[in-house]
Write an enzyme that holds these catalytic residues in place. Sequence first.
Site, PDB file in Angstrom:
ATOM      1  N   SER A  81       0.813  -1.225   0.000  1.00 23.88           N
ATOM      2  CA  SER A  81       0.000   0.000   0.000  1.00 23.88           C
ATOM      3  C   SER A  81       0.843   1.271   0.000  1.00 23.88           C
ATOM      4  O   SER A  81       0.293   2.367   0.025  1.00 23.88           O
ATOM      5  CB  SER A  81      -0.920   0.010   1.222  1.00 23.88           C
ATOM      6  OG  SER A  81      -0.203   0.229   2.414  1.00 23.88           O
ATOM      7  N   THR A 200      -1.951   2.680   3.328  1.00 27.78           N
ATOM      8  CA  THR A 200      -1.264   3.984   3.352  1.00 27.78           C
ATOM      9  C   THR A 200      -0.524   3.972   4.670  1.00 27.78           C
ATOM     10  O   THR A 200      -0.877   3.206   5.562  1.00 27.78           O
ATOM     11  CB  THR A 200      -2.311   5.143   3.375  1.00 27.78           C
ATOM     12  OG1 THR A 200      -2.973   5.215   2.120  1.00 27.78           O
ATOM     13  CG2 THR A 200      -1.709   6.496   3.694  1.00 27.78           C
ATOM     14  N   THR A 218       1.691   7.005   0.334  1.00 30.75           N
ATOM     15  CA  THR A 218       0.850   5.891  -0.126  1.00 30.75           C
ATOM     16  C   THR A 218       1.052   5.597  -1.607  1.00 30.75           C
ATOM     17  O   THR A 218       1.490   6.469  -2.358  1.00 30.75           O
ATOM     18  CB  THR A 218      -0.646   6.252   0.086  1.00 30.75           C
ATOM     19  OG1 THR A 218      -1.462   5.126  -0.191  1.00 30.75           O
ATOM     20  CG2 THR A 218      -1.088   7.394  -0.816  1.00 30.75           C
ATOM     21  N   ARG A 228      -5.387   9.349 -10.827  1.00 35.37           N
ATOM     22  CA  ARG A 228      -6.213   9.581  -9.625  1.00 35.37           C
ATOM     23  C   ARG A 228      -5.319  10.026  -8.460  1.00 35.37           C
ATOM     24  O   ARG A 228      -4.296   9.408  -8.191  1.00 35.37           O
ATOM     25  CB  ARG A 228      -6.965   8.301  -9.254  1.00 35.37           C
ATOM     26  CG  ARG A 228      -7.829   8.396  -7.986  1.00 35.37           C
ATOM     27  CD  ARG A 228      -7.113   7.850  -6.773  1.00 35.37           C
ATOM     28  NE  ARG A 228      -7.996   7.758  -5.599  1.00 35.37           N
ATOM     29  CZ  ARG A 228      -7.575   7.460  -4.377  1.00 35.37           C
ATOM     30  NH1 ARG A 228      -6.301   7.217  -4.157  1.00 35.37           N
ATOM     31  NH2 ARG A 228      -8.420   7.397  -3.370  1.00 35.37           N
ATOM     32  N   VAL A 229      -5.726  11.059  -7.774  1.00 34.01           N
ATOM     33  CA  VAL A 229      -5.010  11.524  -6.590  1.00 34.01           C
ATOM     34  C   VAL A 229      -5.946  11.361  -5.401  1.00 34.01           C
ATOM     35  O   VAL A 229      -7.106  11.767  -5.450  1.00 34.01           O
ATOM     36  CB  VAL A 229      -4.592  13.001  -6.756  1.00 34.01           C
ATOM     37  CG1 VAL A 229      -4.015  13.545  -5.464  1.00 34.01           C
ATOM     38  CG2 VAL A 229      -3.577  13.126  -7.892  1.00 34.01           C
ATOM     39  N   GLY A 230      -5.435  10.748  -4.347  1.00 40.91           N
ATOM     40  CA  GLY A 230      -6.258  10.543  -3.157  1.00 40.91           C
ATOM     41  C   GLY A 230      -6.095  11.689  -2.168  1.00 40.91           C
ATOM     42  O   GLY A 230      -5.687  12.805  -2.524  1.00 40.91           O
ATOM     43  N   THR A 251      -5.831   7.136   7.022  1.00 40.93           N
ATOM     44  CA  THR A 251      -5.683   6.088   6.013  1.00 40.93           C
ATOM     45  C   THR A 251      -7.088   5.601   5.668  1.00 40.93           C
ATOM     46  O   THR A 251      -8.023   5.807   6.429  1.00 40.93           O
ATOM     47  CB  THR A 251      -4.839   4.910   6.534  1.00 40.93           C
ATOM     48  OG1 THR A 251      -5.489   4.361   7.696  1.00 40.93           O
ATOM     49  CG2 THR A 251      -3.434   5.333   6.907  1.00 40.93           C
ATOM     50  N   GLY A 252      -7.207   4.937   4.541  1.00 38.46           N
ATOM     51  CA  GLY A 252      -8.519   4.431   4.126  1.00 38.46           C
ATOM     52  C   GLY A 252      -8.940   5.094   2.826  1.00 38.46           C
ATOM     53  O   GLY A 252      -8.095   5.590   2.079  1.00 38.46           O
TER      54      GLY A 252
HETATM   55  N1  GLY Z   1      -5.979   7.165   1.688  1.00 41.28           N
HETATM   56  C1  GLY Z   1      -5.234   6.775   0.583  1.00 41.28           C
HETATM   57  C2  GLY Z   1      -5.902   6.954  -0.703  1.00 41.28           C
HETATM   58  O1  GLY Z   1      -7.117   6.951  -0.768  1.00 41.28           O
HETATM   59  O2  GLY Z   1      -5.242   7.067  -1.707  1.00 41.28           O
END
Ligand code: GLY
Length: 349
Positions: A81, A200, A218, A228-230, A251-252
């Site tokens: 991760s 993460t 992460t 895609r950016v988290g 995280t999540g």
């Molecule tokens: N929390 C990490 C992500 O969604 O990329």
Amino acid sequence: MRRTMHRRRFMGTTAAASLATLAAGAADPRPAGDRKPIAVSSGNGLRAVEKAVELVKKGFDPLDAAIEGVAIVEADPRDHSVGFGGLPNEDGVVELDAAVMHGPSHGGGSVASIRNVMHPAAVARMVMKRSRHCLLVGEGALRFARAHGFPEVDLLTDEARAIWLHWKETRDPKDDWLPPPSKEVAAHVDEYINKRVTGTIHCSVLDTHGDLGCVTTTSGLSWKIPGRVGDSPILGAGLFLDNEVGSAGSTGVGEANLLNCSSFLVVENMRRGLAPKDAVMETLKRIAQTSVRDPRRRRDDGKTTFQVSFYAVSRKGEFAGGCMYPGGKMAVHDGDSARLVELDPLFEK
Ligand code: GLY
């Protein structure tokens, strides 16, 4: 052959990685203060909190200590991760997100969708220290890292590629990719296919002077749409701190934090007097309230469809974590020893 190369590279870089990471923009240590340090991290961060506390006890800056701690996990091919060995996007390419915040200067830096760099958190620190910007993405982030001498590596390990390939070959019975004979599928592969990886690592550190630093790093959601950016590289979403108040990170499923500025909210809750535990629980309640307005994020029982976890430490040294559903863990170092603790869930199921 490829595995051997990666293994050798990992063995060769783990020790060097630490030094390289500290060298890449860390401050000189100052004499240690007399306060007990605290470090909190996600469940995969036991080694990170140990390293971070070891360093702040030697007088290192809390952000540098946090970055050094998570660098161990960024370089570990067994954690799918984060960093090297992270699961790739839908095209099989590993794209990393990371951000840092520094309490004493209220500085922050981040990189998103960066490829081929094992330690994006150290690059994020370089963005903070050696540019006037807060966030660099994609090719620009890689060029910035290259300019500062960060080595380029293939982040896709054989194991991560095998997991991705299995996903690719089994996701759509109507496409032209055929599933492998079941005898060729390693046991661990199914584990990652059945449960989408949203791991993460976050680490928040309170040093011996009462100063804060934090980092989140992460490889993001497995099989994400390229680009895609988290939440992790977004200051206020995947992490936030105020040196006068406290530090928090998450995280999540990152979209929940992007939609709620969640880590900022945890710190703001502490600012208005809530203990870290209550600050986290109030934030989880807010996410639960807003998320279910979208049917795609609402289960039949009216609760959210996703897991998200928080880790927080106040300037006073209180710490806590919490998650939406049971199963989350937090790594904690209270200045004496490190341990893993279960996170308190908002919902029991
Ligand atoms: N929390 C990490 C992500 O969604 O990329």
